[in-house]
Design a protein around this motif. Structure first.
Motif, PDB file in Angstrom:
ATOM      1  N   ILE A 100      16.137  -5.067   3.381  1.00 56.96           N
ATOM      2  CA  ILE A 100      14.733  -4.833   3.735  1.00 56.96           C
ATOM      3  C   ILE A 100      13.884  -5.666   2.783  1.00 56.96           C
ATOM      4  CG2 ILE A 100      12.917  -3.126   4.066  1.00 56.96           C
ATOM      5  CD1 ILE A 100      15.066  -1.001   4.355  1.00 56.96           C
ATOM      6  N   GLU A 101      13.343  -6.773   3.290  1.00 49.00           N
ATOM      7  CA  GLU A 101      12.592  -7.681   2.434  1.00 49.00           C
ATOM      8  C   GLU A 101      11.210  -7.144   2.079  1.00 49.00           C
ATOM      9  OE1 GLU A 101      12.352 -11.642   3.849  1.00 49.00           O
ATOM     10  OE2 GLU A 101      14.545 -11.971   3.857  1.00 49.00           O
ATOM     11  N   HIS A 102      10.624  -6.363   2.989  1.00 43.01           N
ATOM     12  CA  HIS A 102       9.264  -5.852   2.757  1.00 43.01           C
ATOM     13  C   HIS A 102       9.251  -4.339   3.008  1.00 43.01           C
ATOM     14  CE1 HIS A 102       7.993 -10.063   2.784  1.00 43.01           C
ATOM     15  NE2 HIS A 102       8.648 -10.201   3.923  1.00 43.01           N
ATOM     16  N   PRO A 103       9.748  -3.543   2.070  1.00 46.12           N
ATOM     17  CA  PRO A 103       9.866  -2.098   2.295  1.00 46.12           C
ATOM     18  C   PRO A 103       8.528  -1.399   2.519  1.00 46.12           C
ATOM     19  CG  PRO A 103      10.331  -2.659   0.004  1.00 46.12           C
ATOM     20  CD  PRO A 103      10.281  -3.940   0.752  1.00 46.12           C
ATOM     21  N   VAL A 104       7.470  -1.851   1.851  1.00 47.93           N
ATOM     22  CA  VAL A 104       6.154  -1.216   2.032  1.00 47.93           C
ATOM     23  C   VAL A 104       5.654  -1.447   3.452  1.00 47.93           C
ATOM     24  CG1 VAL A 104       3.753  -1.204   1.276  1.00 47.93           C
ATOM     25  CG2 VAL A 104       5.584  -1.411  -0.411  1.00 47.93           C
ATOM     26  N   TRP A 105       5.789  -2.674   3.944  1.00 39.87           N
ATOM     27  CA  TRP A 105       5.393  -2.968   5.313  1.00 39.87           C
ATOM     28  C   TRP A 105       6.269  -2.213   6.311  1.00 39.87           C
ATOM     29  CZ3 TRP A 105       1.163  -5.191   7.210  1.00 39.87           C
ATOM     30  CH2 TRP A 105       0.394  -5.975   6.363  1.00 39.87           C
ATOM     31  N   MET A 106       7.542  -2.056   5.976  1.00 35.81           N
ATOM     32  CA  MET A 106       8.434  -1.304   6.853  1.00 35.81           C
ATOM     33  C   MET A 106       7.949   0.132   7.012  1.00 35.81           C
ATOM     34  SD  MET A 106      11.087   1.101   6.948  1.00 35.81           S
ATOM     35  CE  MET A 106      11.817   1.147   5.313  1.00 35.81           C
ATOM     36  N   LEU A 107       7.590   0.785   5.902  1.00 34.75           N
ATOM     37  CA  LEU A 107       7.075   2.155   5.958  1.00 34.75           C
ATOM     38  C   LEU A 107       5.743   2.214   6.697  1.00 34.75           C
ATOM     39  CD1 LEU A 107       7.951   3.512   2.390  1.00 34.75           C
ATOM     40  CD2 LEU A 107       8.935   4.232   4.576  1.00 34.75           C
ATOM     41  N   LEU A 108       4.901   1.193   6.482  1.00 33.71           N
ATOM     42  CA  LEU A 108       3.602   1.168   7.147  1.00 33.71           C
ATOM     43  C   LEU A 108       3.770   1.091   8.661  1.00 33.71           C
ATOM     44  CD1 LEU A 108       0.517   0.981   7.027  1.00 33.71           C
ATOM     45  CD2 LEU A 108       0.759  -1.504   6.818  1.00 33.71           C
ATOM     46  N   PHE A 109       4.620   0.177   9.130  1.00 36.68           N
ATOM     47  CA  PHE A 109       4.852   0.068  10.570  1.00 36.68           C
ATOM     48  C   PHE A 109       5.510   1.339  11.117  1.00 36.68           C
ATOM     49  CE2 PHE A 109       4.153  -4.553  10.400  1.00 36.68           C
ATOM     50  CZ  PHE A 109       3.475  -4.724  11.592  1.00 36.68           C
ATOM     51  N   LEU A 110       6.397   1.933  10.334  1.00 39.33           N
ATOM     52  CA  LEU A 110       7.067   3.155  10.767  1.00 39.33           C
ATOM     53  C   LEU A 110       6.046   4.269  10.978  1.00 39.33           C
ATOM     54  CD1 LEU A 110      10.132   3.815  11.164  1.00 39.33           C
ATOM     55  CD2 LEU A 110      10.045   4.952   8.949  1.00 39.33           C
ATOM     56  N   ILE A 111       5.167   4.447  10.011  1.00 38.85           N
ATOM     57  CA  ILE A 111       4.170   5.525  10.088  1.00 38.85           C
ATOM     58  C   ILE A 111       3.138   5.245  11.178  1.00 38.85           C
ATOM     59  CG2 ILE A 111       2.319   6.680   8.823  1.00 38.85           C
ATOM     60  CD1 ILE A 111       3.975   6.209   6.260  1.00 38.85           C
ATOM     61  N   LEU A 112       2.633   4.005  11.237  1.00 39.07           N
ATOM     62  CA  LEU A 112       1.632   3.666  12.248  1.00 39.07           C
ATOM     63  C   LEU A 112       2.189   3.827  13.663  1.00 39.07           C
ATOM     64  CD1 LEU A 112      -0.255   0.505  10.892  1.00 39.07           C
ATOM     65  CD2 LEU A 112      -1.203   2.776  11.335  1.00 39.07           C
ATOM     66  N   THR A 113       3.416   3.362  13.869  1.00 38.74           N
ATOM     67  CA  THR A 113       4.018   3.475  15.202  1.00 38.74           C
ATOM     68  C   THR A 113       4.251   4.926  15.574  1.00 38.74           C
ATOM     69  OG1 THR A 113       5.129   1.339  14.883  1.00 38.74           O
ATOM     70  CG2 THR A 113       5.959   2.767  16.632  1.00 38.74           C
ATOM     71  N   ALA A 114       4.751   5.726  14.618  1.00 35.15           N
ATOM     72  CA  ALA A 114       4.986   7.140  14.889  1.00 35.15           C
ATOM     73  C   ALA A 114       3.681   7.852  15.217  1.00 35.15           C
ATOM     74  CB  ALA A 114       5.672   7.797  13.695  1.00 35.15           C
ATOM     75  N   ALA A 115       2.633   7.574  14.457  1.00 40.55           N
ATOM     76  CA  ALA A 115       1.337   8.216  14.701  1.00 40.55           C
ATOM     77  C   ALA A 115       0.754   7.784  16.047  1.00 40.55           C
ATOM     78  CB  ALA A 115       0.369   7.876  13.572  1.00 40.55           C
ATOM     79  N   THR A 116       0.843   6.485  16.344  1.00 34.47           N
ATOM     80  CA  THR A 116       0.275   5.965  17.591  1.00 34.47           C
ATOM     81  C   THR A 116       0.955   6.565  18.805  1.00 34.47           C
ATOM     82  OG1 THR A 116      -0.310   3.872  16.524  1.00 34.47           O
ATOM     83  CG2 THR A 116      -0.166   3.875  18.923  1.00 34.47           C
ATOM     84  N   PHE A 117       2.279   6.598  18.799  1.00 31.91           N
ATOM     85  CA  PHE A 117       2.983   7.107  19.974  1.00 31.91           C
ATOM     86  C   PHE A 117       3.032   8.632  20.008  1.00 31.91           C
ATOM     87  CE2 PHE A 117       3.936   2.759  20.564  1.00 31.91           C
ATOM     88  CZ  PHE A 117       4.220   2.616  21.906  1.00 31.91           C
ATOM     89  N   SER A 118       2.766   9.278  18.897  1.00 32.29           N
ATOM     90  CA  SER A 118       2.565  10.720  18.930  1.00 32.29           C
ATOM     91  C   SER A 118       1.241  11.037  19.623  1.00 32.29           C
ATOM     92  CB  SER A 118       2.575  11.299  17.514  1.00 32.29           C
ATOM     93  OG  SER A 118       3.856  11.180  16.925  1.00 32.29           O
ATOM     94  N   LEU A 119       0.214  10.233  19.358  1.00 31.91           N
ATOM     95  CA  LEU A 119      -1.052  10.368  20.078  1.00 31.91           C
ATOM     96  C   LEU A 119      -0.858  10.109  21.567  1.00 31.91           C
ATOM     97  CD1 LEU A 119      -3.404   8.517  17.566  1.00 31.91           C
ATOM     98  CD2 LEU A 119      -3.597  10.923  18.205  1.00 31.91           C
ATOM     99  N   PHE A 120      -0.075   9.077  21.876  1.00 36.12           N
ATOM    100  CA  PHE A 120       0.210   8.767  23.277  1.00 36.12           C
ATOM    101  C   PHE A 120       0.983   9.910  23.927  1.00 36.12           C
ATOM    102  CE2 PHE A 120       2.765   6.281  26.492  1.00 36.12           C
ATOM    103  CZ  PHE A 120       1.697   6.071  27.348  1.00 36.12           C
ATOM    104  N   GLY A 121       1.928  10.490  23.186  1.00 37.31           N
ATOM    105  CA  GLY A 121       2.669  11.634  23.705  1.00 37.31           C
ATOM    106  C   GLY A 121       1.768  12.840  23.936  1.00 37.31           C
ATOM    107  N   PHE A 122       0.782  13.037  23.069  1.00 34.01           N
ATOM    108  CA  PHE A 122      -0.187  14.124  23.247  1.00 34.01           C
ATOM    109  C   PHE A 122      -0.929  13.946  24.572  1.00 34.01           C
ATOM    110  CE2 PHE A 122      -4.056  16.512  22.648  1.00 34.01           C
ATOM    111  CZ  PHE A 122      -3.689  17.593  21.880  1.00 34.01           C
ATOM    112  N   ILE A 123      -1.302  12.710  24.869  1.00 35.56           N
ATOM    113  CA  ILE A 123      -1.989  12.434  26.133  1.00 35.56           C
ATOM    114  C   ILE A 123      -1.083  12.756  27.319  1.00 35.56           C
ATOM    115  CG2 ILE A 123      -2.994  10.598  27.558  1.00 35.56           C
ATOM    116  CD1 ILE A 123      -3.821   9.217  24.930  1.00 35.56           C
ATOM    117  N   ILE A 124       0.180  12.364  27.222  1.00 35.84           N
ATOM    118  CA  ILE A 124       1.133  12.648  28.302  1.00 35.84           C
ATOM    119  C   ILE A 124       1.302  14.152  28.478  1.00 35.84           C
ATOM    120  CG2 ILE A 124       3.553  12.445  28.997  1.00 35.84           C
ATOM    121  CD1 ILE A 124       3.605   9.724  27.641  1.00 35.84           C
ATOM    122  N   GLY A 125       1.363  14.893  27.359  1.00 37.77           N
ATOM    123  CA  GLY A 125       1.513  16.343  27.439  1.00 37.77           C
ATOM    124  C   GLY A 125       0.335  17.010  28.125  1.00 37.77           C
TER     125      GLY A 125
END
Length: 255
Positions: A135-160
């Motif tokens: 993992i060359e950029h661990p901070v960016w990896m965590l950032l993308f992980l959190i942003l993607t999880a939050a974004t698609f959790s919001l999208f899942g809320f809309i689907i629900g």
């Protein structure tokens, strides 16, 4: 404007506790299914394939596989969290409680995103057992992980909120998100495609998520890191706007 921290904590803790009541379905099942991909495509087939952009094939597909689990689990966690109160009728208690709509959404989405991020990290730890990984950029990896999880959790809320049956609750993840993820460069670089199909693939929003996430691992990407981050933030803001409209109009919440 005061924040009802007690309500946020109560919803968050309830949703987190629900996960640990079904560990086989919530945690073990996605980890095992993703591990099979690592075994088949990473250890078995990957050893006979050429490296992509200087990265062994087994390591190349890890970000895409983690993203596949992250997207589906984020949507599933958040959509079921809001759909079940609608199904049993307890949604009216939430709507009549002295809790702002954004506080309830924040609690539900935070719980869904937390579970998805933990699952993603667990799958990442499992990947180290099967393929050589860095993992060359661990901070960016965590950032993308959190942003993607939050974004698609919001999208899942809309689907629900939108779904009026369990079939619709599963339709978007199975018929839309999973195919877009497989066609978004999970198992290949879109640079390998002919120019026409590469242009078509760039319409797929999941491409930008996988590309940015893969860059944090290997330092290589199909699209610029700034473009990937911008697309993620645009989708995040769009989901927030839709949820704000849902609570303003009461769309499928009061019937």
């Amino acid at each position: 404007m005061s924040v009802n921290l007690h309500a946020i904590k109560a919803i968050y803790r309830f949703e987190m506790a629900r996960t640990w009541r079904t560990p086989l379905q919530s945690v073990l099942s996605p980890v095992i299914s993703t591990s099979l991909y690592f075994v088949v495509f990473g250890a078995a087939i990957g050893s006979h394939m050429q490296a992509i952009d200087g990265v062994p094939y087994g390591a190349f597909i890890v970000p895409g596989l983690i993203m596949l689990s992250l997207l589906t689990q984020s949507i599933a966690n958040a959509s079921f969290a809001i759909y079940f109160p609608k199904f049993v009728g307890t949604i009216f208690e939430l709507l009549s409680a002295p809790v702002a709509w954004w506080e309830a959404v924040f609690a539900y989405v935070a719980a869904a995103a937390t579970k998805s991020v933990l699952l993603g990290l667990l799958i990442l730890a499992t990947a180290f057992l099967f393929v050589p990984l860095k993992i060359e950029h661990p901070v960016w990896m965590l950032l993308f992980l959190i942003l993607t999880a939050a974004t698609f959790s919001l999208f899942g809320f809309i689907i629900g909120v939108w779904a009026d049956g369990f079939e619709k609750l599963q339709a978007i993840p199975l018929l839309v998100i999973t195919p877009l993820t497989f066609l978004g460069g999970s198992f290949y670089s879109i640079d390998m495609l002919p120019p026409f199909w590469r242009a078509v693939t760039l319409v797929n929003p999941v491409v930008y998520l996988i590309s940015g996430f893969r860059w944090s691992f290997n330092g290589t990407a199909d699209v610029g890191i700034a473009v990937s981050l911008t697309m993620t933030l645009v989708f995040l803001c769009a989901c927030i706007a839709v949820i704000a409209w849902i609570f303003k109009t009461g769309y499928r919440l009061k019937n």
